[in-house]
Design a protein around this motif. Sequence first.
Motif, PDB file in Angstrom:
ATOM      1  N   ARG A   1       2.289  -7.008 -10.522  1.00 33.37           N
ATOM      2  CA  ARG A   1       1.306  -6.044 -10.936  1.00 33.37           C
ATOM      3  C   ARG A   1       1.263  -5.384  -9.538  1.00 33.37           C
ATOM      4  O   ARG A   1       0.011  -3.947 -10.374  1.00 33.37           O
ATOM      5  CB  ARG A   1      -0.028  -7.485 -10.120  1.00 33.37           C
ATOM      6  CG  ARG A   1       0.332  -8.095 -11.677  1.00 33.37           C
ATOM      7  CD  ARG A   1      -1.212  -8.869 -11.592  1.00 33.37           C
ATOM      8  NE  ARG A   1      -0.774 -10.123 -10.183  1.00 33.37           N
ATOM      9  CZ  ARG A   1      -1.256 -11.078  -9.171  1.00 33.37           C
ATOM     10  NH1 ARG A   1      -2.773 -10.715  -9.523  1.00 33.37           N
ATOM     11  NH2 ARG A   1      -1.444 -11.573  -9.133  1.00 33.37           N
ATOM     12  N   VAL A   2       1.852  -4.645  -8.662  1.00 30.67           N
ATOM     13  CA  VAL A   2       1.698  -3.998  -7.567  1.00 30.67           C
ATOM     14  C   VAL A   2       2.701  -2.108  -8.531  1.00 30.67           C
ATOM     15  O   VAL A   2       2.230  -1.087  -8.421  1.00 30.67           O
ATOM     16  CB  VAL A   2       2.653  -4.056  -5.984  1.00 30.67           C
ATOM     17  CG1 VAL A   2       2.780  -2.723  -5.493  1.00 30.67           C
ATOM     18  CG2 VAL A   2       1.978  -5.197  -5.391  1.00 30.67           C
ATOM     19  N   ALA A   3       4.089  -2.692  -9.327  1.00 28.40           N
ATOM     20  CA  ALA A   3       3.798  -2.040  -9.994  1.00 28.40           C
ATOM     21  C   ALA A   3       3.662  -1.196 -11.066  1.00 28.40           C
ATOM     22  O   ALA A   3       3.533   0.177 -10.851  1.00 28.40           O
ATOM     23  CB  ALA A   3       5.801  -2.344 -10.871  1.00 28.40           C
ATOM     24  N   ILE A   4       2.700  -2.331 -12.035  1.00 28.87           N
ATOM     25  CA  ILE A   4       1.687  -1.301 -11.995  1.00 28.87           C
ATOM     26  C   ILE A   4       0.550  -0.279 -11.708  1.00 28.87           C
ATOM     27  O   ILE A   4       0.585   0.464 -12.124  1.00 28.87           O
ATOM     28  CB  ILE A   4       0.450  -2.969 -12.951  1.00 28.87           C
ATOM     29  CG1 ILE A   4       1.589  -3.386 -14.193  1.00 28.87           C
ATOM     30  CG2 ILE A   4      -0.782  -1.684 -14.145  1.00 28.87           C
ATOM     31  CD1 ILE A   4       1.340  -4.092 -14.977  1.00 28.87           C
ATOM     32  N   ALA A   5       0.156  -0.998 -10.594  1.00 30.24           N
ATOM     33  CA  ALA A   5      -0.742  -0.372  -9.504  1.00 30.24           C
ATOM     34  C   ALA A   5      -0.746   1.065  -9.472  1.00 30.24           C
ATOM     35  O   ALA A   5      -0.595   2.148  -9.201  1.00 30.24           O
ATOM     36  CB  ALA A   5      -1.703  -1.071  -8.587  1.00 30.24           C
TER      37      ALA A   5
ATOM     38  N   LEU B   1       0.966  -1.200  -0.164  1.00 31.96           N
ATOM     39  CA  LEU B   1       0.146   0.073  -0.531  1.00 31.96           C
ATOM     40  C   LEU B   1       0.923   1.357   0.014  1.00 31.96           C
ATOM     41  O   LEU B   1       0.482   2.021  -1.011  1.00 31.96           O
ATOM     42  CB  LEU B   1      -1.173   0.048   1.194  1.00 31.96           C
ATOM     43  CG  LEU B   1      -1.570   0.841   1.375  1.00 31.96           C
ATOM     44  CD1 LEU B   1      -2.826   1.380   0.018  1.00 31.96           C
ATOM     45  CD2 LEU B   1      -3.008   1.069   2.536  1.00 31.96           C
ATOM     46  N   GLU B   2       1.794   1.098   0.681  1.00 32.69           N
ATOM     47  CA  GLU B   2       2.852   2.660   0.890  1.00 32.69           C
ATOM     48  C   GLU B   2       3.459   2.459   0.025  1.00 32.69           C
ATOM     49  O   GLU B   2       3.710   3.670  -0.619  1.00 32.69           O
ATOM     50  CB  GLU B   2       3.971   2.090   2.368  1.00 32.69           C
ATOM     51  CG  GLU B   2       4.451   3.938   3.014  1.00 32.69           C
ATOM     52  CD  GLU B   2       3.216   4.578   2.827  1.00 32.69           C
ATOM     53  OE1 GLU B   2       3.617   5.779   3.343  1.00 32.69           O
ATOM     54  OE2 GLU B   2       1.895   4.221   3.544  1.00 32.69           O
ATOM     55  N   ASN B   3       3.345   1.820  -1.039  1.00 33.42           N
ATOM     56  CA  ASN B   3       4.568   1.781  -2.365  1.00 33.42           C
ATOM     57  C   ASN B   3       3.537   2.127  -3.523  1.00 33.42           C
ATOM     58  O   ASN B   3       3.973   3.463  -3.954  1.00 33.42           O
ATOM     59  CB  ASN B   3       4.792   0.196  -2.792  1.00 33.42           C
ATOM     60  CG  ASN B   3       6.018   0.120  -2.945  1.00 33.42           C
ATOM     61  OD1 ASN B   3       7.259   0.461  -3.488  1.00 33.42           O
ATOM     62  ND2 ASN B   3       6.522  -0.593  -1.482  1.00 33.42           N
ATOM     63  N   CYS B   4       2.505   2.423  -3.223  1.00 31.82           N
ATOM     64  CA  CYS B   4       1.488   3.275  -4.185  1.00 31.82           C
ATOM     65  C   CYS B   4       1.192   4.652  -3.887  1.00 31.82           C
ATOM     66  O   CYS B   4       0.050   4.889  -4.201  1.00 31.82           O
ATOM     67  CB  CYS B   4       0.259   2.312  -4.353  1.00 31.82           C
ATOM     68  SG  CYS B   4       0.390   0.618  -5.163  1.00 31.82           S
ATOM     69  N   VAL B   5       1.319   4.886  -2.202  1.00 34.88           N
ATOM     70  CA  VAL B   5       0.708   5.986  -1.493  1.00 34.88           C
ATOM     71  C   VAL B   5       2.015   7.022  -2.019  1.00 34.88           C
ATOM     72  O   VAL B   5       0.760   8.662  -2.431  1.00 34.88           O
ATOM     73  CB  VAL B   5       0.228   5.232  -0.453  1.00 34.88           C
ATOM     74  CG1 VAL B   5      -0.022   6.816   0.449  1.00 34.88           C
ATOM     75  CG2 VAL B   5      -0.919   4.934  -0.471  1.00 34.88           C
ATOM     76  N   VAL B   6       3.248   6.303  -1.745  1.00 37.79           N
ATOM     77  CA  VAL B   6       3.813   7.695  -1.269  1.00 37.79           C
ATOM     78  C   VAL B   6       4.296   8.735  -2.340  1.00 37.79           C
ATOM     79  O   VAL B   6       4.309  10.130  -2.351  1.00 37.79           O
ATOM     80  CB  VAL B   6       5.602   6.910  -1.122  1.00 37.79           C
ATOM     81  CG1 VAL B   6       5.755   6.132  -2.086  1.00 37.79           C
ATOM     82  CG2 VAL B   6       6.558   7.863  -0.737  1.00 37.79           C
ATOM     83  N   GLY B   7       4.159   8.456  -3.450  1.00 36.20           N
ATOM     84  CA  GLY B   7       4.490   8.765  -5.399  1.00 36.20           C
ATOM     85  C   GLY B   7       3.418   9.698  -5.517  1.00 36.20           C
ATOM     86  O   GLY B   7       3.283  10.957  -5.186  1.00 36.20           O
TER      87      GLY B   7
END
Length: 245
Positions: free
Chosen positions: A148-152, A99-105
């Motif tokens: 898939r996380v990187a794409i999200a 989740l944090e990977n997808c939030v920080v940017g």
Amino acid sequence: MSEPILSVRHLSKSFGDHRVLRDVDFDVCPGEVVCIIGASGSGKSTLLRCMNRLETPDGGSVEYRGETVGAPGFDLVRYRTRVGMVFQQFNLFANMSVLENCVVGQMKVLRRSRAESEQKAMDFLDRVGMKAFIHAKPRQLSGGQKQRVAIARALAMDPEVLLFDEPTSALDPEMVGEVLDVMKRLAASGLTMLVVTHEMAFAREVSDRVVFMDEGVIVEQGAPGQLFTQPAQPRTREFLRRVLS
């Protein structure tokens, strides 16, 4: 045909004495899925890296909606949110949860609130089938799950275009399908995509246009039905004979 989102004009790039790109010219239009194919070392990934300004071209230009990428005053940070990139090696932050990977940017670059960033991240993690893994760290995931996380993560930045640099080449064969399925759904949704790939079946099925590169030049490009069945150039025919046999 609508105005291009991205235009590559006379792009060249060398590393030392080795010329990797020679006078490359093409456009990407809204809603188009363009697959770039060719042997390893033909310049495909360098082209993408020049388009995203991870490499600085020696000559020529990349234009985004008429603006020259990298020109004085050009907002590169904003550009990279509009033209997102998905890498071969995932490039996730190892110390952060999914989740944090997808939030920080979103919070740092787009200045979104945490609540909005998390909502956006959850939506896209759900779309790629990774919502159940929001608390996991990258080391706990398979290669296909990481991609898939990187794409999200890339989608959460609301890009107009996504650049994919051989997104399945670091995956075990059984993981490839799950990532390609996500990419097929994105293509069907109308997202503009530029995909460097060795997956010929994907290029044939999903792309609007296939670009064949060899030795740093675009040898041929066209609709997949035409390029795969009746390539005009001997180099294209030879490449396809090797990879499809």
